[in-house]
Design a protein around this motif. Structure first.
Motif, PDB file in Angstrom:
ATOM      1  N   ALA A  10      46.081  14.024  41.017  1.00 10.48           N
ATOM      2  CA  ALA A  10      46.643  15.344  40.689  1.00 10.48           C
ATOM      3  C   ALA A  10      46.093  15.848  39.363  1.00 10.48           C
ATOM      4  CB  ALA A  10      48.170  15.259  40.641  1.00 10.48           C
ATOM      5  N   PHE A  11      46.007  14.963  38.384  1.00  5.28           N
ATOM      6  CA  PHE A  11      45.489  15.365  37.076  1.00  5.28           C
ATOM      7  C   PHE A  11      43.983  15.626  37.130  1.00  5.28           C
ATOM      8  CE2 PHE A  11      49.076  13.165  34.467  1.00  5.28           C
ATOM      9  CZ  PHE A  11      49.947  14.172  34.868  1.00  5.28           C
ATOM     10  N   ALA A  12      43.266  14.891  37.972  1.00  6.76           N
ATOM     11  CA  ALA A  12      41.841  15.175  38.165  1.00  6.76           C
ATOM     12  C   ALA A  12      41.657  16.583  38.727  1.00  6.76           C
ATOM     13  CB  ALA A  12      41.213  14.139  39.090  1.00  6.76           C
ATOM     14  N   ALA A  13      42.538  16.975  39.656  1.00  6.47           N
ATOM     15  CA  ALA A  13      42.477  18.323  40.214  1.00  6.47           C
ATOM     16  C   ALA A  13      42.769  19.375  39.144  1.00  6.47           C
ATOM     17  CB  ALA A  13      43.479  18.454  41.368  1.00  6.47           C
ATOM     18  N   LEU A  14      43.709  19.083  38.253  1.00  7.54           N
ATOM     19  CA  LEU A  14      43.994  20.013  37.159  1.00  7.54           C
ATOM     20  C   LEU A  14      42.773  20.204  36.268  1.00  7.54           C
ATOM     21  CD1 LEU A  14      47.591  19.100  35.884  1.00  7.54           C
ATOM     22  CD2 LEU A  14      46.848  21.256  36.903  1.00  7.54           C
ATOM     23  N   ALA A  15      42.111  19.098  35.924  1.00  6.89           N
ATOM     24  CA  ALA A  15      40.902  19.204  35.093  1.00  6.89           C
ATOM     25  C   ALA A  15      39.803  19.967  35.828  1.00  6.89           C
ATOM     26  CB  ALA A  15      40.421  17.804  34.699  1.00  6.89           C
ATOM     27  N   GLY A  16      39.708  19.766  37.146  1.00  4.67           N
ATOM     28  CA  GLY A  16      38.745  20.527  37.924  1.00  4.67           C
ATOM     29  C   GLY A  16      39.052  22.018  37.906  1.00  4.67           C
ATOM     30  N   ALA A  17      40.331  22.366  37.980  1.00  4.17           N
ATOM     31  CA  ALA A  17      40.724  23.772  37.889  1.00  4.17           C
ATOM     32  C   ALA A  17      40.370  24.355  36.527  1.00  4.17           C
ATOM     33  CB  ALA A  17      42.221  23.911  38.159  1.00  4.17           C
ATOM     34  N   ALA A  18      40.508  23.549  35.466  1.00  3.85           N
ATOM     35  CA  ALA A  18      40.123  23.999  34.128  1.00  3.85           C
ATOM     36  C   ALA A  18      38.624  24.272  34.065  1.00  3.85           C
ATOM     37  CB  ALA A  18      40.521  22.948  33.096  1.00  3.85           C
ATOM     38  N   SER A  19      37.830  23.431  34.710  1.00 11.64           N
ATOM     39  CA  SER A  19      36.380  23.653  34.768  1.00 11.64           C
ATOM     40  C   SER A  19      36.063  24.974  35.467  1.00 11.64           C
ATOM     41  CB  SER A  19      35.714  22.480  35.504  1.00 11.64           C
ATOM     42  OG  SER A  19      34.336  22.700  35.662  1.00 11.64           O
TER      43      SER A  19
END
Length: 415
Positions: free
Chosen positions: A383-392
């Motif tokens: 879930a947190f990896a997806a958040l960082a991807g959204a930030a990218s």
């Protein structure tokens, strides 16, 4: 002063030394050791002491916008001195608490005051002294956190061992008052124009006006909201992972205590490398592209922590995560100065910094809830990896930064 040394580099040196012992570094590197002393002395539970850390972060989150306004209104140097003096005094007070409510009150006020000891205060000064090498200068300044990350835990541990729980708080407060205050007074100055100098080859006026926005104008900008959303998401992801790193490395890869310590050290080494490398790159490539790349690396590193079940692979992921975290620390102040100018940099940094602090506050709680609901650390990590991807993705959606002036040699400054 020798003509070979640009005074701006002394500002960077002073900022690096004191940021290393600022409030955020103190919380990350020293609080757990100091809390252990309180546990032994008063019997306060880990959850009660964890609430103290949460209140500290809450204080910072609430104080960021006000502190940004103060930095713009009264100048970075003056507010840094006020912040260091207040932070140091509150650390001394913390060494005399006798009850949990007293401790909580001190921690939330300390968090608020310590906001002025973080990069927020010094980013504006460094940005005033540099234009063409601003990215590198910011990277070196915020890279100073490595000093505190190494020295605070070692020093606090030894002081407590030689004295008692209160000695650790008093020692950190003494460093603020006896070392950090003089460093800022001697080395950190707001404006090169006061010395008859120009910031890194540009005129003072050019450095101030490129992309100049008021905070109200920034709030109407799509780029502001993309930055705010990106740093809220990545603050939640990174801090949620870091505060639970021992559980992650034990459950996923079965790392031993010494291996976990090595992984945490590699996060620190990666952070320093990332800050210097990304700072250098920001002066030579579009900042939004670098930001998108660094947040994508963060996403990959966090996802890797969920699946890499070999010790050497977990250690590699720890270094990569540290590298990306280090780059992110450079990107925020640099992008604010490039997209919105320096005039209202403190106010704008304060607003986005509050969003970042909100993410940091929610991250550990969200991780614990997701891990408990799923019975595994993999769910919060993905879930947190997806958040960082959204930030990218948010960085990729930003418009290009305003062009910088052409310097005296006819070369365009970094975009």
């Amino acid at each position: 002063m020798s003509r070979s040394i640009f005074r701006g580099w002394l500002v960077v040196l002073g900022a690096a030394l004191v940021i290393g012992f600022g409030g955020s570094t103190f919380l990350a590197a020293g609080y757990s050791i100091l809390a252990a002393g309180l546990n032994r002395a008063f019997g306060w539970s880990r959850s009660e002491l964890a609430l103290g850390a949460t209140l500290f972060m809450l204080g910072q989150m609430l104080a960021y916008p006000l502190c940004g306004w103060l930095v713009d209104r009264f100048g970075p140097r003056r507010m840094a001195l006020v912040g260091i003096a207040g932070f140091g005094a509150l650390l001394l007070v913390a060494g005399a608490v006798a009850s949990l409510p007293q401790f909580y009150l001190v921690m939330i006020v300390m968090g608020a005051v310590s906001t002025l000891t973080n990069a927020l205060t010094y980013a504006r000064a460094v940005s005033m002294w540099f234009v063409r090498r601003r990215g590198l200068a910011i990277g070196l300044a915020v890279g100073g956190t490595i000093f505190g990350a190494v020295l605070i835990p070692i020093g606090v541990e030894r002081v407590i061992a030689a004295g008692d729980w209160a000695s650790g708080w008093i020692a950190v407060g003494a460093v603020q008052l006896l070392a950090c205050l003089p460093i800022v007074a001697l080395l950190v100055h707001d404006d090169p124009g006061a010395f008859g100098l120009k910031p890194d080859g540009e005129s003072v006026q050019a450095a101030m006006t490129v992309g100049a926005h008021t905070s109200a104008q920034a709030l109407r900008s799509r780029n502001f909201w993309l930055l705010a959303l990106a740093f809220t998401a990545v603050g939640m992801a990174v801090f949620g992972v870091l505060t639970n790193s021992v559980q992650v490395m034990t459950e996923v890869a079965g790392l031993t205590g010494p291996q976990i310590a090595m992984a945490q050290a590699l996060v620190g080494v990666g952070t320093l490398v990332g800050r210097v490398c990304v700072g250098y790159a920001l002066d030579r490539a579009p900042a939004r592209a670098i930001g998108a790349a660094m947040f994508l690396i963060t996403a990959c590193a966090i996802a890797g922590l969920a699946v890499l079940d070999r010790a050497h692979l977990m250690l590699t992921a720890a270094f990569v995560l540290g590298f990306s975290i280090g780059g992110e620390a450079d990107i925020l102040p640099y992008m604010i100065s490039r997209y919105f100018g320096v005039t209202s940099m403190g106010r704008i940094y304060g607003l986005i910094g509050a969003c970042f602090a909100l993410g940091m506050t929610c991250g550990p709680i969200s991780f614990a809830v997701l891990a408990a609901a799923s019975g595994s650390v993999a769910s919060p990590l993905f879930a947190f990896a997806a958040l960082a991807g959204a930030a990218s993705l948010a960085f990729a959606l930003m418009t290009p930064a305003p062009a910088l002036p052409v310097d005296a040699r006819g070369a365009a400054a970094g975009a």
